[in-house]
Design a protein around this motif. Structure first.
Motif, PDB file in Angstrom:
ATOM      1  N   ILE A 198       0.855  -1.184   0.000  1.00 45.18           N
ATOM      2  CA  ILE A 198       0.000   0.000   0.000  1.00 45.18           C
ATOM      3  C   ILE A 198       0.893   1.236   0.000  1.00 45.18           C
ATOM      4  CG2 ILE A 198      -1.951  -1.125   1.141  1.00 45.18           C
ATOM      5  CD1 ILE A 198      -1.199   0.359   3.713  1.00 45.18           C
ATOM      6  N   LYS A 199       0.297   2.368  -0.281  1.00 43.90           N
ATOM      7  CA  LYS A 199       1.085   3.599  -0.418  1.00 43.90           C
ATOM      8  C   LYS A 199       1.691   4.020   0.926  1.00 43.90           C
ATOM      9  CE  LYS A 199       0.738   8.214  -2.254  1.00 43.90           C
ATOM     10  NZ  LYS A 199      -0.132   9.362  -2.058  1.00 43.90           N
ATOM     11  N   LEU A 200       2.951   4.440   0.866  1.00 39.94           N
ATOM     12  CA  LEU A 200       3.656   4.845   2.077  1.00 39.94           C
ATOM     13  C   LEU A 200       3.389   6.319   2.381  1.00 39.94           C
ATOM     14  CD1 LEU A 200       5.757   3.822   4.189  1.00 39.94           C
ATOM     15  CD2 LEU A 200       7.529   4.725   2.667  1.00 39.94           C
ATOM     16  N   LEU A 201       2.960   6.581   3.609  1.00 47.64           N
ATOM     17  CA  LEU A 201       2.708   7.971   4.007  1.00 47.64           C
ATOM     18  C   LEU A 201       3.861   8.522   4.841  1.00 47.64           C
ATOM     19  CD1 LEU A 201       0.705  10.400   4.171  1.00 47.64           C
ATOM     20  CD2 LEU A 201      -0.173   9.372   6.271  1.00 47.64           C
ATOM     21  N   GLY A 202       4.543   7.637   5.572  1.00 51.03           N
ATOM     22  CA  GLY A 202       5.631   8.147   6.392  1.00 51.03           C
ATOM     23  C   GLY A 202       6.454   7.063   7.051  1.00 51.03           C
ATOM     24  N   ILE A 203       7.695   7.445   7.359  1.00 57.82           N
ATOM     25  CA  ILE A 203       8.601   6.574   8.107  1.00 57.82           C
ATOM     26  C   ILE A 203       8.997   7.356   9.351  1.00 57.82           C
ATOM     27  CG2 ILE A 203      10.794   5.325   8.073  1.00 57.82           C
ATOM     28  CD1 ILE A 203      10.673   5.783   4.936  1.00 57.82           C
ATOM     29  N   VAL A 204       8.702   6.784  10.511  1.00 52.58           N
ATOM     30  CA  VAL A 204       9.003   7.500  11.748  1.00 52.58           C
ATOM     31  C   VAL A 204      10.088   6.740  12.509  1.00 52.58           C
ATOM     32  CG1 VAL A 204       8.044   8.416  13.892  1.00 52.58           C
ATOM     33  CG2 VAL A 204       6.603   8.270  11.849  1.00 52.58           C
ATOM     34  N   PRO A 205      11.241   7.371  12.710  1.00 55.47           N
ATOM     35  CA  PRO A 205      12.306   6.663  13.419  1.00 55.47           C
ATOM     36  C   PRO A 205      11.979   6.505  14.898  1.00 55.47           C
ATOM     37  CG  PRO A 205      12.944   8.939  13.013  1.00 55.47           C
ATOM     38  CD  PRO A 205      11.620   8.747  12.340  1.00 55.47           C
ATOM     39  N   ASP A 206      12.512   5.456  15.492  1.00 52.54           N
ATOM     40  CA  ASP A 206      12.388   5.258  16.928  1.00 52.54           C
ATOM     41  C   ASP A 206      13.099   6.435  17.606  1.00 52.54           C
ATOM     42  OD1 ASP A 206      11.507   3.727  19.063  1.00 52.54           O
ATOM     43  OD2 ASP A 206      13.476   2.818  19.355  1.00 52.54           O
ATOM     44  N   ASP A 207      12.442   7.034  18.571  1.00 50.26           N
ATOM     45  CA  ASP A 207      12.982   8.283  19.110  1.00 50.26           C
ATOM     46  C   ASP A 207      12.615   8.408  20.590  1.00 50.26           C
ATOM     47  OD1 ASP A 207      13.796  10.852  19.628  1.00 50.26           O
ATOM     48  OD2 ASP A 207      12.484  11.824  18.150  1.00 50.26           O
ATOM     49  N   GLU A 208      13.621   8.534  21.430  1.00 47.95           N
ATOM     50  CA  GLU A 208      13.365   8.674  22.872  1.00 47.95           C
ATOM     51  C   GLU A 208      12.536   9.911  23.185  1.00 47.95           C
ATOM     52  OE1 GLU A 208      17.029   8.576  24.973  1.00 47.95           O
ATOM     53  OE2 GLU A 208      17.417   6.475  24.491  1.00 47.95           O
ATOM     54  N   GLU A 209      12.616  10.887  22.299  1.00 47.01           N
ATOM     55  CA  GLU A 209      11.849  12.116  22.502  1.00 47.01           C
ATOM     56  C   GLU A 209      10.347  11.850  22.605  1.00 47.01           C
ATOM     57  OE1 GLU A 209      12.535  15.264  23.047  1.00 47.01           O
ATOM     58  OE2 GLU A 209      14.714  15.137  22.892  1.00 47.01           O
ATOM     59  N   ILE A 210       9.911  10.757  21.958  1.00 44.04           N
ATOM     60  CA  ILE A 210       8.477  10.428  22.010  1.00 44.04           C
ATOM     61  C   ILE A 210       8.069  10.119  23.452  1.00 44.04           C
ATOM     62  CG2 ILE A 210       6.773   8.652  21.377  1.00 44.04           C
ATOM     63  CD1 ILE A 210       7.117  10.575  19.138  1.00 44.04           C
ATOM     64  N   ILE A 211       8.911   9.380  24.145  1.00 44.55           N
ATOM     65  CA  ILE A 211       8.596   9.035  25.537  1.00 44.55           C
ATOM     66  C   ILE A 211       8.594  10.296  26.395  1.00 44.55           C
ATOM     67  CG2 ILE A 211       9.428   7.779  27.575  1.00 44.55           C
ATOM     68  CD1 ILE A 211      10.501   5.669  25.502  1.00 44.55           C
ATOM     69  N   ILE A 212       9.573  11.147  26.158  1.00 46.50           N
ATOM     70  CA  ILE A 212       9.645  12.400  26.914  1.00 46.50           C
ATOM     71  C   ILE A 212       8.432  13.277  26.617  1.00 46.50           C
ATOM     72  CG2 ILE A 212      11.013  14.518  27.248  1.00 46.50           C
ATOM     73  CD1 ILE A 212      13.497  12.752  26.483  1.00 46.50           C
ATOM     74  N   SER A 213       8.058  13.324  25.341  1.00 51.47           N
ATOM     75  CA  SER A 213       6.927  14.181  24.971  1.00 51.47           C
ATOM     76  C   SER A 213       5.623  13.635  25.545  1.00 51.47           C
ATOM     77  CB  SER A 213       6.848  14.364  23.456  1.00 51.47           C
ATOM     78  OG  SER A 213       6.225  13.266  22.856  1.00 51.47           O
ATOM     79  N   THR A 214       5.512  12.305  25.619  1.00 54.43           N
ATOM     80  CA  THR A 214       4.323  11.715  26.237  1.00 54.43           C
ATOM     81  C   THR A 214       4.304  11.997  27.737  1.00 54.43           C
ATOM     82  OG1 THR A 214       4.415   9.982  24.567  1.00 54.43           O
ATOM     83  CG2 THR A 214       2.930   9.616  26.409  1.00 54.43           C
ATOM     84  N   ASN A 215       5.467  11.919  28.362  1.00 57.76           N
ATOM     85  CA  ASN A 215       5.567  12.264  29.791  1.00 57.76           C
ATOM     86  C   ASN A 215       5.014  13.658  30.052  1.00 57.76           C
ATOM     87  OD1 ASN A 215       6.821   9.866  30.339  1.00 57.76           O
ATOM     88  ND2 ASN A 215       8.903  10.710  30.441  1.00 57.76           N
ATOM     89  N   LYS A 216       5.330  14.572  29.138  1.00 58.42           N
ATOM     90  CA  LYS A 216       4.933  15.962  29.324  1.00 58.42           C
ATOM     91  C   LYS A 216       3.530  16.266  28.794  1.00 58.42           C
ATOM     92  CE  LYS A 216       9.597  17.877  28.654  1.00 58.42           C
ATOM     93  NZ  LYS A 216      10.378  18.596  27.625  1.00 58.42           N
ATOM     94  N   GLY A 217       3.010  15.377  27.938  1.00 56.03           N
ATOM     95  CA  GLY A 217       1.725  15.660  27.301  1.00 56.03           C
ATOM     96  C   GLY A 217       1.836  16.691  26.208  1.00 56.03           C
ATOM     97  N   GLU A 218       2.999  16.678  25.528  1.00 55.42           N
ATOM     98  CA  GLU A 218       3.214  17.615  24.412  1.00 55.42           C
ATOM     99  C   GLU A 218       3.677  16.848  23.183  1.00 55.42           C
ATOM    100  OE1 GLU A 218       6.086  20.517  25.614  1.00 55.42           O
ATOM    101  OE2 GLU A 218       4.746  21.334  27.134  1.00 55.42           O
ATOM    102  N   PRO A 219       2.832  16.750  22.163  1.00 51.67           N
ATOM    103  CA  PRO A 219       3.201  15.983  20.973  1.00 51.67           C
ATOM    104  C   PRO A 219       4.546  16.413  20.384  1.00 51.67           C
ATOM    105  CG  PRO A 219       0.899  16.611  20.877  1.00 51.67           C
ATOM    106  CD  PRO A 219       1.476  17.293  22.080  1.00 51.67           C
ATOM    107  N   ALA A 220       5.298  15.416  19.896  1.00 48.83           N
ATOM    108  CA  ALA A 220       6.655  15.654  19.405  1.00 48.83           C
ATOM    109  C   ALA A 220       6.723  16.573  18.189  1.00 48.83           C
ATOM    110  CB  ALA A 220       7.330  14.316  19.093  1.00 48.83           C
ATOM    111  N   VAL A 221       5.616  16.705  17.432  1.00 48.06           N
ATOM    112  CA  VAL A 221       5.660  17.632  16.277  1.00 48.06           C
ATOM    113  C   VAL A 221       5.951  19.057  16.718  1.00 48.06           C
ATOM    114  CG1 VAL A 221       4.291  16.801  14.339  1.00 48.06           C
ATOM    115  CG2 VAL A 221       3.112  17.659  16.337  1.00 48.06           C
TER     116      VAL A 221
END
Lengths: 266, 83
Positions: A198-221
Motif C-alpha cells: 500500500i502507499k507509504l505515508l511516512g517513516i518514523v524513526p524510533d525516538d526517545e523524545e516520544i517518551i519524553i513528549s508523552t511524559n509531558k503531554g506535548e506531541p513531538a511535532v
C-alpha cells in the motif's frame, strides 16, 4: 466544507496509533487546519493524556452518543496550545458495547461540516471497537512497526478495511531503527512495502523524545529537535498533498564502519 | 565485538517467515478463494481432458520453508485431438 474523515488503525496494540493521531492532529492544526481528534478506544482512553488534556474532560464520546450532553460541540475539548485543535475523548468507565457504528456515523456527520480533518483513534483488535472506529471513516492510515507480528496484523487490517470499502489505506512505518536496519537485523521500508503493497505515508524513526513528549503531554511535532517530530511534520505535509522525500534510513556508517565494509568486500 | 556479519541476518528470516504466514492468512481469510480456484481449474482443464470433478482436491500447504498449492485431479479420459 466537508472535512476528511480518517481512521488511524493497526490491528496490533502498542505500535503507536495514539501517538500518531496526537502528532498528525497537532501537525495539521499547526498548518491552520481545523482538526478534531476522536478517541474511539472506549474503556481505555489515552489520547487525552498524550495530548496533556486529561484534566479538562467533562463529557465524552458515549455521553454524546446517548445525548447526555446537549450537542457534540459541548463535549469537545479545546487544545491548550492551538485554538483550532479539538479532542473528543473516549469514555473511560464504559465498555466497547456502549457505542454502535450508527451512533459513530451520526456524531461524525454532525462534526463534518465544521472541520477540515476528523481523525479517529481506533482501538487495537478487530472486534466492535474497530467496527465503530471505521464505520464513519472514508480514509485510513495503517500504522505498523518493523516486526513480524505488527506487519501481519496490518495485513489483516488492510483486508478488513477493504471489506468496509476503504480501498486505499496509507502506511506509516513507526519506530524504525536505522542502526538495526543497517546491520540486517530489522526489516526495511522496502521489505514492508513489498509485503503490504500500500502507499507509504511516512517513516518514523524510533525516538526517545516520544517518551519524553508523552511524559509531558506535548506531541513531538511541536519539538523542533525531535526526529520523530520531523517525520510527523513530513507526514502532515504529504497528507496535504505536498511531495516530500522520505528520510533516508540507511544513513552512511562512520569511518570505521566504512573500513569494515571494505574489509568484508561489500 | 563482532567483526564479521552473520551469514544470515535475522531480517531475512523475518521476511521469509512473514511471507509464508501471510500466504496462509490471506488464503484463509478470503473464503471462497480455493473454491473459485477449483472452479476455474475445472473449466480450464475440462477443455482438454475429462476429469472426476467430485474427487478433485486442492490444498494450500505451507511448511517452514515454502508454500505450495497442491492439486490432485483424477483424469477420467483424455480427449482425442481434434484433427
Amino acid at each position: 466544507m466537508a472535512g476528511r474523515v480518517i481512521v488511524v488503525t493497526s490491528g496490533k496494540g502498542g505500535v503507536g496509533k495514539t501517538t500518531t493521531v496526537a502528532n498528525i492532529g497537532t501537525g495539521l492544526a499547526l498548518r491552520h487546519k481545523k482538526v478534531v481528534m476522536i478517541d474511539a478506544d472506549i474503556g481505555l482512553r489515552n489520547l487525552d493524556v498524550v495530548m496533556g488534556l486529561e484534566n479538562r474532560i467533562v463529557y465524552d464520546l458515549v455521553d454524546v452518543a446517548e445525548k447526555t450532553c446537549r450537542s457534540v460541540s459541548k463535549a469537545l475539548i479545546k487544545d491548550k496550545r492551538l485554538s483550532n485543535l479539538f479532542l473528543l475523548p473516549a469514555a473511560q468507565t464504559r465498555n466497547k458495547d456502549a457505542l454502535t457504528p450508527e451512533q459513530m456515523i451520526a456524531i461524525v456527520d454532525e462534526l463534518k461540516d465544521d472541520f477540515d480533518y476528523i481523525l479517529i483513534d481506533c482501538p487495537a483488535g478487530i472486534e466492535g471497537g474497530f467496527q465503530n472506529a471505521v464505520a464513519a471513516a472514508s480514509e485510513a492510515i495503517v500504522i505498523t512497526t518493523p516486526e513480524i507480528s505488527a506487519v501481519r496484523d496490518a495485513d489483516r487490517i488492510i483486508g478488513l478495511l477493504q471489506e468496509k470499502e476503504i480501498y486505499d489505506p496509507v502506511l506509516v512505518l513507526n519506530r524504525l531503527r536505522p542502526e538495526m536496519v543497517r546491520k540486517g537485523d530489522m526489516m526495511d521500508v522496502d521489505d514492508i512495502n513489498d509485503i503490504l503493497a500500500i502507499k507509504l505515508l511516512g517513516i518514523v524513526p524510533d525516538d526517545e523524545e516520544i517518551i519524553i513528549s508523552t511524559n509531558k503531554g506535548e506531541p513531538a511535532v511541536l519539538n523542533a529537535h525531535s526526529k520523530a517530530g520531523e517525520a510527523f511534520r513530513n507526514v502532515v505535509r504529504r497528507m496535504e498533498g505536498e511531495e516530500v522525500p522520505f528520510m533516508s534510513v540507511d544513513g552512511e556508517p562512520g569511518l570505521f564502519g566504512r573500513f569494515l565494509k571494505i574489509l568484508q568486500g561489500k | 565485538m563482532k567483526l564479521f556479519r552473520e551469514e544470515f541476518p535475522s531480517k531475512k528470516q523475518a521476511v521469509e517467515r512473514l511471507r509464508l504466514v501471510l500466504v496462509h492468512d490471506r488464503a484463509q481469510v478470503s473464503t471462497g478463494l480455493l473454491e473459485l480456484l477449483r472452479e476455474e481449474i475445472i473449466t480450464a482443464i475440462s477443455k482438454y481432458v475429462d476429469i472426476d470433478e467430485e474427487e478433485l482436491e486442492i490444498e494450500l500447504n505451507a511448511t517452514e520453508s515454502k508454500a505450495e498449492l497442491v492439486a490432485n485431479i483424477p483424469v477420467v479420459r483424455v480427449r482425442r485431438p481434434l484433427e
